[in-house]
Write a protein that holds these residues in place. Sequence first.
Motif, PDB file in Angstrom:
ATOM      1  N   VAL A 159      26.974  73.568  61.997  1.00  0.00           N
ATOM      2  CA  VAL A 159      25.903  74.554  62.152  1.00  0.00           C
ATOM      3  C   VAL A 159      26.356  75.923  61.658  1.00  0.00           C
ATOM      4  CG1 VAL A 159      24.509  75.790  63.860  1.00  0.00           C
ATOM      5  CG2 VAL A 159      24.734  73.312  63.997  1.00  0.00           C
ATOM      6  N   LEU A 163      24.314  77.214  58.554  1.00  0.00           N
ATOM      7  CA  LEU A 163      23.310  78.211  58.923  1.00  0.00           C
ATOM      8  C   LEU A 163      23.972  79.538  59.292  1.00  0.00           C
ATOM      9  CD1 LEU A 163      21.094  75.835  61.094  1.00  0.00           C
ATOM     10  CD2 LEU A 163      20.571  76.643  58.792  1.00  0.00           C
ATOM     11  N   SER A 164      24.423  79.610  60.522  1.00  0.00           N
ATOM     12  CA  SER A 164      25.052  80.823  61.054  1.00  0.00           C
ATOM     13  C   SER A 164      25.593  80.489  62.430  1.00  0.00           C
ATOM     14  CB  SER A 164      24.006  81.939  61.163  1.00  0.00           C
ATOM     15  OG  SER A 164      24.425  82.962  62.042  1.00  0.00           O
ATOM     16  N   TRP A 167      23.106  80.061  65.396  1.00  0.00           N
ATOM     17  CA  TRP A 167      22.384  78.816  65.642  1.00  0.00           C
ATOM     18  C   TRP A 167      23.087  77.907  66.645  1.00  0.00           C
ATOM     19  CZ3 TRP A 167      17.543  77.516  64.614  1.00  0.00           C
ATOM     20  CH2 TRP A 167      16.849  78.350  63.738  1.00  0.00           C
TER      21      TRP A 167
END
Length: 180
Positions: A159, A163-164, A167
């Motif tokens: 994750v 994403l970042s 998240w």
Amino acid sequence: MFGINDRNRRWWILGATAGVLGLTVLDETIVGVALPDIRSELGLSQVASHWVVNVYLLTFTCFVAIGGRLGDSLGHHGFFIAGAAVFGLASLACGVAPDGSWLIAARAIQGIGAAIIFPAALAMTTDAFPIEQRGVAFGIQTTVAALFMSFGPLVGGLVTEALSWRWIFWINLPVVLAVA
């Protein structure tokens, strides 16, 4: 077919409690692999970044007995939902943290939510299952929690990379909503 009725209610309760218990232990392990990104983005020292993990564990440990006692007094079901709400809102706050102090404070609140959820979930499972089925129920609950815990570093890494780091906290929200 999938509705809740008197025959299957205990299994729905087990699914809900196991899912949220899984989240509480996932949050013990998912954060570790994201710490370098969190530290970099929020400008945390190495010591401060470790408080992101430690404050969750510390508040959970300090408040779990109180959470159990309050659940006994106020009712496990309502207290479980309240704990899930605290945990979910704190997860949201972690994900939007503008600085390290905010994140550490939100993690402390998340730990309090977990301290409410944990004993309530165990008590609800005890109440839902007759004594001859409790071993199976607790075995399933423990297995789910162990799987969540063991997948924490993998999920955290994927994750954070895809994403970042934010998240890793936001993924708690749909699970908490579904369980509630």
